[in-house]
Design an enzyme around this catalytic site. Structure first.
Site, PDB file in Angstrom:
ATOM      1  N   SER A 176       1.524  20.115   7.850  1.00 57.49           N
ATOM      2  CA  SER A 176       2.054  20.151   9.213  1.00 57.49           C
ATOM      3  C   SER A 176       2.281  21.578   9.686  1.00 57.49           C
ATOM      4  CB  SER A 176       3.388  19.386   9.199  1.00 57.49           C
ATOM      5  OG  SER A 176       4.180  19.756  10.276  1.00 57.49           O
TER       6      SER A 176
ATOM      7  N   LYS B  40       6.648  19.645   2.870  1.00 57.33           N
ATOM      8  CA  LYS B  40       5.207  19.849   3.103  1.00 57.33           C
ATOM      9  C   LYS B  40       4.729  21.125   2.412  1.00 57.33           C
ATOM     10  CE  LYS B  40       4.249  16.255   5.603  1.00 57.33           C
ATOM     11  NZ  LYS B  40       3.361  15.210   5.083  1.00 57.33           N
TER      12      LYS B  40
ATOM     13  N   TYR C  32      12.047  18.413   5.975  1.00 59.57           N
ATOM     14  CA  TYR C  32      10.703  17.835   6.122  1.00 59.57           C
ATOM     15  C   TYR C  32       9.633  18.906   5.919  1.00 59.57           C
ATOM     16  CZ  TYR C  32       6.480  16.299   8.589  1.00 59.57           C
ATOM     17  OH  TYR C  32       5.177  16.025   8.922  1.00 59.57           O
TER      18      TYR C  32
HETATM   19  P1  NAD Z   1       3.312   7.235  10.118  1.00 63.91           P
HETATM   20  O1  NAD Z   1       4.744   7.104   9.737  1.00 63.91           O
HETATM   21  O2  NAD Z   1       2.836   6.500  11.315  1.00 63.91           O
HETATM   22  O3  NAD Z   1       2.367   6.852   8.892  1.00 63.91           O
HETATM   23  C1  NAD Z   1       2.749   7.056   7.562  1.00 63.91           C
HETATM   24  C2  NAD Z   1       2.510   5.765   6.815  1.00 63.91           C
HETATM   25  O4  NAD Z   1       2.915   5.977   5.463  1.00 63.91           O
HETATM   26  C3  NAD Z   1       3.343   4.607   7.352  1.00 63.91           C
HETATM   27  O5  NAD Z   1       2.496   3.501   7.610  1.00 63.91           O
HETATM   28  C4  NAD Z   1       4.348   4.306   6.239  1.00 63.91           C
HETATM   29  O6  NAD Z   1       4.644   2.925   6.160  1.00 63.91           O
HETATM   30  C5  NAD Z   1       3.609   4.832   5.022  1.00 63.91           C
HETATM   31  N1  NAD Z   1       4.510   5.250   3.933  1.00 63.91           N
HETATM   32  C6  NAD Z   1       5.619   6.015   4.010  1.00 63.91           C
HETATM   33  N2  NAD Z   1       6.158   6.179   2.793  1.00 63.91           N
HETATM   34  C7  NAD Z   1       5.352   5.533   1.919  1.00 63.91           C
HETATM   35  C8  NAD Z   1       5.365   5.356   0.507  1.00 63.91           C
HETATM   36  N3  NAD Z   1       6.339   5.878  -0.243  1.00 63.91           N
HETATM   37  N4  NAD Z   1       4.377   4.651  -0.067  1.00 63.91           N
HETATM   38  C9  NAD Z   1       3.380   4.099   0.696  1.00 63.91           C
HETATM   39  N5  NAD Z   1       3.333   4.224   2.036  1.00 63.91           N
HETATM   40  C10 NAD Z   1       4.300   4.928   2.629  1.00 63.91           C
HETATM   41  O7  NAD Z   1       3.036   8.811  10.254  1.00 63.91           O
HETATM   42  P2  NAD Z   1       1.783   9.560  10.895  1.00 63.91           P
HETATM   43  O8  NAD Z   1       2.191  10.127  12.181  1.00 63.91           O
HETATM   44  O9  NAD Z   1       0.594   8.691  10.808  1.00 63.91           O
HETATM   45  O10 NAD Z   1       1.670  10.765   9.866  1.00 63.91           O
HETATM   46  C11 NAD Z   1       0.853  10.697   8.711  1.00 63.91           C
HETATM   47  C12 NAD Z   1       1.075  11.943   7.890  1.00 63.91           C
HETATM   48  O11 NAD Z   1       0.812  13.099   8.707  1.00 63.91           O
HETATM   49  C13 NAD Z   1       2.499  12.109   7.382  1.00 63.91           C
HETATM   50  O12 NAD Z   1       2.446  12.623   6.076  1.00 63.91           O
HETATM   51  C14 NAD Z   1       3.105  13.136   8.333  1.00 63.91           C
HETATM   52  O13 NAD Z   1       4.105  13.912   7.712  1.00 63.91           O
HETATM   53  C15 NAD Z   1       1.903  13.999   8.663  1.00 63.91           C
HETATM   54  N6  NAD Z   1       2.025  14.654   9.977  1.00 63.91           N
HETATM   55  C16 NAD Z   1       2.242  13.915  11.088  1.00 63.91           C
HETATM   56  C17 NAD Z   1       2.390  14.547  12.325  1.00 63.91           C
HETATM   57  C18 NAD Z   1       2.678  13.753  13.569  1.00 63.91           C
HETATM   58  O14 NAD Z   1       3.101  14.347  14.570  1.00 63.91           O
HETATM   59  N7  NAD Z   1       2.453  12.453  13.611  1.00 63.91           N
HETATM   60  C19 NAD Z   1       2.306  15.945  12.393  1.00 63.91           C
HETATM   61  C20 NAD Z   1       2.063  16.669  11.239  1.00 63.91           C
HETATM   62  C21 NAD Z   1       1.913  16.015  10.022  1.00 63.91           C
END
Ligand code: NAD
Length: 346
Positions: A137, A165, A161
């Protein structure tokens, strides 16, 4: 056909990436605990594939489980191998992602994000699976409003958070250094993914808290909240609101396909890439785009600045543009239009 394990594949970015993977000829196994997604998320992914007329017969499956559960992962990798669908690569989205929640519950964030990744990598190594794309991120950077952030810039996350990362990036680098002949690893530093698939069938739908702009906009569009709260109107920017690098989630999903191709066709390595558009858009610009699409759809009012916010955070995406066969194609209008479609299709 290669089989890719997608952890967190029922979530926002994961679901869009799974669609792109199947479209690009990969077999997909989704592993998700559904802690931040829903029972029907997998069905929705299959419906998008159906709508796009992409055959998914036997090519995508879902298994509910937790990445911290080593015995479960062990069984999953073994079963896949037994069925001649060995997992050769992993895209690791699973994790918790709310900055403000992470300040309240650091233990939970370190445990899920860091422990989960260590457990996953341990099992991958055991099963000779040496390729992973990790969702990092922009929050790993020390914010700098005077320039675009590039991969060499100072890393200084301010929230638990962001610290998880960065810790995972460091761990992945160590792993690569320990066995440079085998590991092919990419940490993709996403900026602000927004929008949804043009069908409106999948999109951002968090169960838990979110500190991001578009989930807050969605609450207003769905009439759960009257006005969007805009944090501050006297930031040192052209219109006084914060500037961010919003990228369409489908452009981000496509960056994963391009990264898989790059890792496959180059020597083993550890790679870090910014995934953004390189263009800054202010919060007011986003609001105006929504209201241009549908007059008065997004009411808002200004409130006090949030502690820890920064005026401008925009990616320098030159390295990704140079290395990957990829560029972000969708406009701010597409991002807002698809968000509206997603709300209307519910
Ligand atoms: P999201 O929460 O929609 O998707 C993450 C998924 O992981 C969810 O479906 C959740 O149920 C699952 N999950 C969480 N913990 C788990 C575990 N212990 N075991 C199995 N499944 C688990 O989030 P997103 O927006 O799709 O983000 C995906 C990744 O990208 C994350 O790692 C997030 O930190 C990173 N990210 C997201 C953004 C953003 O703005 N959306 C920005 C930078 C980085």
């Amino acid at each position: 056909m290669e089989t890719i394990l997608v952890t967190g594949g029922c979530g926002y970015i994961g679901s869009h990436t799974c669609v792109c993977l199947v479209k690009n000829g990969y077999n997909v196994v989704i592993l998700d605990s559904l802690i931040n997604s829903f029972d029907n998320s997998f069905l929705k992914i299959k419906n998008v594939l159906l709508k796009e007329k992409i055959s998914n017969k036997g090519r995508i499956s879902f298994i509910k489980g937790d990445v911290r559960d080593e015995a479960f992962l062990e069984r999953l990798f073994s079963e896949q191998k037994k069925n001649n669908k060995r997992i050769t690569r992993v895209i690791h989205f699973a994790g918790l992602k709310c900055i403000y929640e992470s300040i309240k519950y650091p233990l939970k964030y370190w445990e899920v994000n860091v422990q989960g990744t260590i457990t996953l990598l341990k099992v991958m190594k055991k099963h000779n699976c040496f390729s992973i794309i990790f969702s990092s991120s922009a929050t790993v950077y020390k914010p700098n409003s005077t320039k675009l952030l590039n991969e060499e810039d100072i890393l200084k996350p301010s929230s638990p958070y962001g610290k998880t990362k960065l810790a995972i990036e460091d761990f992945l680098k160590d792993l690569y250094e320990s066995d440079k002949k085998n590991w092919r690893i990419a940490s993709l530093r996403y900026f602000n993914p927004v929008g949804s698939h043009f069908s409106g069938l999948i999109g951002e739908n968090p169960k838990g808290e979110s500190s991001n702009l578009f989930p807050a906009i969605l609450k207003v569009l769905k009439n759960y909240q009257k006005n969007l709260l805009v944090f501050g109107n006297d930031w040192p920017t052209k219109d006084g609101t914060c500037i961010r690098d919003f990228i369409h989630v489908l452009d981000l999903a496509e960056a994963h396909i391009a990264t898989l191709n790059f890792l496959f066709s180059n020597k083993p390595q550890y790679l870090t890439l910014n995934i953004g558009t390189g263009k800054g858009r202010s919060i007011l610009q986003v609001i105006n785009q929504f209201n241009n699409l549908e007059k008065g759809i997004l009411k808002y009012n200004f409130v006090q600045k949030r502690i820890g916010d920064h005026p401008i955070i925009v990616a320098d995406n030159k390295l990704a543009l140079k290395l990957l066969d990829w560029e972000p194609k969708r406009t701010l209008k597409d991002m807002c239009e698809d968000t509206i479609n997603n709300v209307k299709s519910k």
